[in-house]
Design an enzyme around this catalytic site. Structure first.
Site, short mmCIF file in Angstrom:
data_model
loop_
_atom_site.label_atom_id
_atom_site.label_comp_id
_atom_site.label_asym_id
_atom_site.label_seq_id
_atom_site.Cartn_x
_atom_site.Cartn_y
_atom_site.Cartn_z
N TRP A 193 1.07 -1.26 -0.12
CA TRP A 193 0.10 0.08 0.01
C TRP A 193 0.86 1.41 -0.09
O TRP A 193 0.42 2.16 0.90
CB TRP A 193 -0.81 0.08 1.15
CG TRP A 193 -1.67 -1.28 1.22
CD1 TRP A 193 -2.70 -1.63 0.51
CD2 TRP A 193 -1.58 -2.32 2.64
NE1 TRP A 193 -3.29 -2.97 0.98
CE2 TRP A 193 -2.60 -3.31 2.40
CE3 TRP A 193 -0.94 -2.33 3.55
CZ2 TRP A 193 -2.73 -4.21 2.99
CZ3 TRP A 193 -1.12 -3.26 4.79
CH2 TRP A 193 -1.97 -4.33 4.20
N TYR A 268 12.37 4.26 13.82
CA TYR A 268 10.94 4.35 14.48
C TYR A 268 10.68 5.54 14.76
O TYR A 268 9.31 6.07 14.48
CB TYR A 268 10.88 3.34 15.61
CG TYR A 268 11.30 3.79 16.73
CD1 TYR A 268 12.79 3.64 17.00
CD2 TYR A 268 10.57 4.22 17.74
CE1 TYR A 268 13.23 4.06 18.16
CE2 TYR A 268 11.13 4.57 18.85
CZ TYR A 268 12.21 4.37 19.33
OH TYR A 268 12.79 5.00 20.50
N GLU A 277 3.36 14.85 11.86
CA GLU A 277 3.24 16.31 10.90
C GLU A 277 2.53 15.81 9.81
O GLU A 277 1.72 16.60 9.47
CB GLU A 277 4.50 16.73 10.43
CG GLU A 277 5.66 17.11 11.55
CD GLU A 277 6.71 17.91 10.77
OE1 GLU A 277 6.85 18.35 9.56
OE2 GLU A 277 7.74 17.76 11.54
N TRP A 373 -27.85 15.50 -1.63
CA TRP A 373 -28.54 16.73 -2.33
C TRP A 373 -28.59 16.75 -3.78
O TRP A 373 -29.61 17.59 -4.24
CB TRP A 373 -27.44 18.00 -1.74
CG TRP A 373 -27.37 18.16 -0.42
CD1 TRP A 373 -28.26 17.43 0.65
CD2 TRP A 373 -26.25 18.49 0.16
NE1 TRP A 373 -27.69 17.65 1.98
CE2 TRP A 373 -26.54 18.37 1.49
CE3 TRP A 373 -25.11 19.25 -0.01
CZ2 TRP A 373 -25.53 18.65 2.63
CZ3 TRP A 373 -24.05 19.68 0.84
CH2 TRP A 373 -24.40 19.64 2.14
N GLU A 399 -1.99 7.04 7.01
CA GLU A 399 -1.51 7.82 8.02
C GLU A 399 -1.96 7.68 9.25
O GLU A 399 -2.11 8.81 10.16
CB GLU A 399 -1.18 9.37 7.60
CG GLU A 399 -0.37 9.50 6.36
CD GLU A 399 0.52 10.67 6.08
OE1 GLU A 399 0.69 11.46 7.16
OE2 GLU A 399 0.79 10.87 4.80
N1 CAA Z 1 4.59 10.69 18.60
C1 CAA Z 1 5.95 10.28 18.86
N2 CAA Z 1 6.28 9.14 19.13
C2 CAA Z 1 5.44 8.14 19.56
C3 CAA Z 1 4.18 8.18 18.95
C4 CAA Z 1 3.84 9.67 18.36
N3 CAA Z 1 2.41 9.77 17.91
N4 CAA Z 1 3.40 7.03 19.26
C5 CAA Z 1 4.64 6.11 19.62
N5 CAA Z 1 5.58 6.91 19.72
C6 CAA Z 1 6.86 6.41 20.24
C7 CAA Z 1 6.96 6.07 21.72
O1 CAA Z 1 7.16 7.15 22.48
C8 CAA Z 1 7.99 4.92 21.97
O2 CAA Z 1 9.22 5.59 21.82
P1 CAA Z 1 10.17 5.24 22.95
O3 CAA Z 1 10.61 3.74 23.16
O4 CAA Z 1 11.41 5.98 22.42
O5 CAA Z 1 10.04 5.84 24.01
C9 CAA Z 1 7.63 4.03 20.57
O6 CAA Z 1 7.07 5.19 19.75
C10 CAA Z 1 6.62 2.98 20.72
O7 CAA Z 1 5.51 3.46 21.46
P2 CAA Z 1 4.13 2.53 21.75
O8 CAA Z 1 4.61 1.05 22.23
O9 CAA Z 1 3.41 3.44 22.58
O10 CAA Z 1 3.72 2.44 20.42
P3 CAA Z 1 2.97 1.07 19.43
O11 CAA Z 1 3.97 0.20 19.06
O12 CAA Z 1 1.83 0.76 20.07
O13 CAA Z 1 2.56 2.02 18.26
C11 CAA Z 1 2.83 3.35 16.22
C12 CAA Z 1 3.09 3.20 17.51
C13 CAA Z 1 3.13 2.27 15.34
C14 CAA Z 1 3.49 4.76 15.90
C15 CAA Z 1 1.06 3.52 16.16
O14 CAA Z 1 0.75 4.54 17.54
C16 CAA Z 1 0.79 4.28 14.99
O15 CAA Z 1 0.57 5.55 14.74
N6 CAA Z 1 0.36 3.57 13.87
C17 CAA Z 1 0.11 3.98 12.49
C18 CAA Z 1 0.97 3.89 11.78
C19 CAA Z 1 0.91 4.89 10.75
O16 CAA Z 1 0.36 5.83 10.63
N7 CAA Z 1 1.16 4.27 9.26
C20 CAA Z 1 1.20 5.14 8.01
C21 CAA Z 1 1.84 4.63 7.09
S1 CAA Z 1 2.21 5.88 5.87
C22 CAA Z 1 1.13 6.50 4.93
O17 CAA Z 1 -0.08 6.04 5.35
C23 CAA Z 1 1.28 7.37 3.97
C24 CAA Z 1 0.24 7.37 2.95
O18 CAA Z 1 0.30 6.36 2.26
C25 CAA Z 1 -0.48 8.66 2.56
#
Ligand code: CAA
Length: 418
Positions: A193, A268, A277, A373, A399
């Site tokens: 994807w 990560y 962002e 509509w 995202e």
């Molecule tokens: N901002 C900053 N740091 C974050 C964060 C956030 N929103 N969420 C988690 N973290 C950090 C934590 O602080 C932690 O870091 P440290 O170990 O250094 O303290 C680490 O990430 C792991 O944290 P968690 O265990 O709480 O997180 P998780 O493993 O349960 O999930 C995640 C984390 C994968 C980021 C999840 O919350 C997430 O956002 N998943 C969605 C993924 C995503 O957005 N994918 C998009 C793909 S790209 C795309 O879609 C582009 C497109 O096509 C348009």
């Protein structure tokens, strides 16, 4: 002949047009003059000119191609070329690297305006700017910036490769691996994807270099298509059909050691910080989409009469239209506020998640109502109104799904209240 958007606007910045009545985007200005008392939809001259320029580009160049691109499920190369020519593919990039050196809000405005006409073109611009360019601007070394940013400003499309078949929301569980081999890394695995990947030439690939460290082994690499990235499958989708979404395979992809971005094991952090962002960008895309559907449908309700009066003046419909306008306004305020907080250097992760979540909710609702509509007319493909609704569905998925946004918001609330 295309009218340069940001490039035409740039001289204004240099010549310091005085007095600058306000600033929505300039952190310098906000710091110097204390808190801004402006409304959220007040823009600098530069931003306003950019908006008008993107509107012209979207209407004149993108508009006539929208339906054909949707039917063919293919981005027209002249549109991609036009985005680069307009300076819309290096919005925040420095002039030194061929960019417009403009603000984050300028990128948000461009994404919003493009989405009013075609959300597929909007997401191409969004991913290239808010994810790919931003990673280079924030995390790459000077040498890496000098090498890659000019190409990304000039004519090479970027792609952000994180998701895999078994790691979507659980993004850090990714299975793509990279192994050091002398002064190279060998990458093996698959991505799924991946937006922009069919046309892209520069790819940011997230791979784990040491699975024993869990997500702290994830590292970001830059690779080019000609290194051997295989485009395995182009997806056929419900919406944003002109935006490419492919499966990529890496079969012993050899990447120079110098192509690690942001440090080994830090991928990560870099990915999620960029996505925080990027989510404001998707909020802007969904906001633009909702406004585009509204703009397409509402005038029709005043031109079509039934029972001797325009259908839009019946209370049942007038109140729906009023409520949809409120929905759009709330999404607008959330989106602009998240963008402004980011520019001011304030925390914005919770606000970005709220904006992304809410904009995708109202995009789906308003575009669905727009079909109702306009009745039979809106249900046919001719007006493009049904396309907005098809395109809106992705807002709750990429995202970070809506549940991921809610989880992010909930984590902040728990921290604040416990
Ligand atoms: N901002 C900053 N740091 C974050 C964060 C956030 N929103 N969420 C988690 N973290 C950090 C934590 O602080 C932690 O870091 P440290 O170990 O250094 O303290 C680490 O990430 C792991 O944290 P968690 O265990 O709480 O997180 P998780 O493993 O349960 O999930 C995640 C984390 C994968 C980021 C999840 O919350 C997430 O956002 N998943 C969605 C993924 C995503 O957005 N994918 C998009 C793909 S790209 C795309 O879609 C582009 C497109 O096509 C348009």
């Amino acid at each position: 002949m295309l009218r340069p958007a940001l490039r035409a606007v740039k001289p204004l910045r240099a010549s310091a047009v005085a007095p600058r009545a306000r600033t929505f985007t300039s952190t310098r200005h906000v710091r110097n003059e204390g808190p801004s008392l402006n409304s959220l939809d007040t823009f600098s001259d530069e931003e306003q000119m950019l908006r008008e320029s993107v509107q012209r580009f979207a209407t004149d160049i993108v508009g006539p191609k929208v339906r054909e691109m949707d039917e063919k499920e293919q981005m027209d190369p002249t549109v991609v070329k036009g985005l680069f020519e307009q300076g819309l593919m290096g919005i925040e990039t420095s002039a030194e690297h061929g960019g417009a050196e403009s603000s984050f809000t300028s990128a948000i405005i461009a994404i919003e305006e493009l989405a009013k006409v075609d959300p597929s073109v909007s997401v191409m611009c969004d991913v290239h700017n808010t994810l790919v360019n931003t990673i280079f601007r924030k995390y790459a070394t000077k040498e890496q910036q000098d090498k890659w940013l000019p190409q990304l400003s000039e004519n090479k499309l970027g792609s952000f490769c994180l998701s895999e078949s078994a790691s979507g929301s659980d993004a850090f569980a990714l299975q793509t691996r990279a192994k050091k081999d002398g002064d190279h890394w060998i990458i093996n695995g698959s991505k799924m994807w991946i937006t922009n990947s069919y046309e892209a030439e520069i790819f940011l690939i997230f791979a784990n270099i040491d699975p024993s460290k869990g997500y702290k082994g994830i590292t970001c690499f830059v690779a080019t298509k000609d290194m051997g990235i295989q485009i395995a499958k182009k997806e056929q989708k419900l919406g944003i059909r002109a935006s490419s979404t492919c499966t990529l395979n890496f079969d012993d992809l050899k990447v120079p050691a110098a192509n690690v971005i942001g440090g080994e094991g830090l991928g990560y952090k870099l990915a999620i910080e960029i996505l925080n962002e990027g989510r404001i960008g998707i909020a802007a895309q969904m906001l633009g989409l909702a406004q585009g559907a509204f703009n397409a449908a509402v005038p029709y309700t005043y031109s079509r009469s039934q029972f001797g009066q325009p259908v839009g003046t019946f209370q049942g419909m007038a109140f729906q239209i009023a409520q949809a306008a409120i929905d759009i306004e709330t999404a607008r305020l959330l989106t602009y506020n998240a963008a402004r907080r980011k520019e001011e250097g304030k925390s914005f992760t919770k606000e970005a998640a709220m904006a992304k979540y809410w904009s995708s909710v109202i995009a789906q609702r308003v575009s669905g109502q727009a079909i109702e509509w306009t009745g039979g007319v809106g249900f046919t493909r001719e007006t493009g109104i049904e396309k907005f609704w098809r395109d809106s569905k992705i807002g709750a998925i990429y995202e970070g799904t809506s549940n991921i946004q809610l989880q992010t918001i909930a984590k902040f609330i728990q921290k604040e209240y416990s």
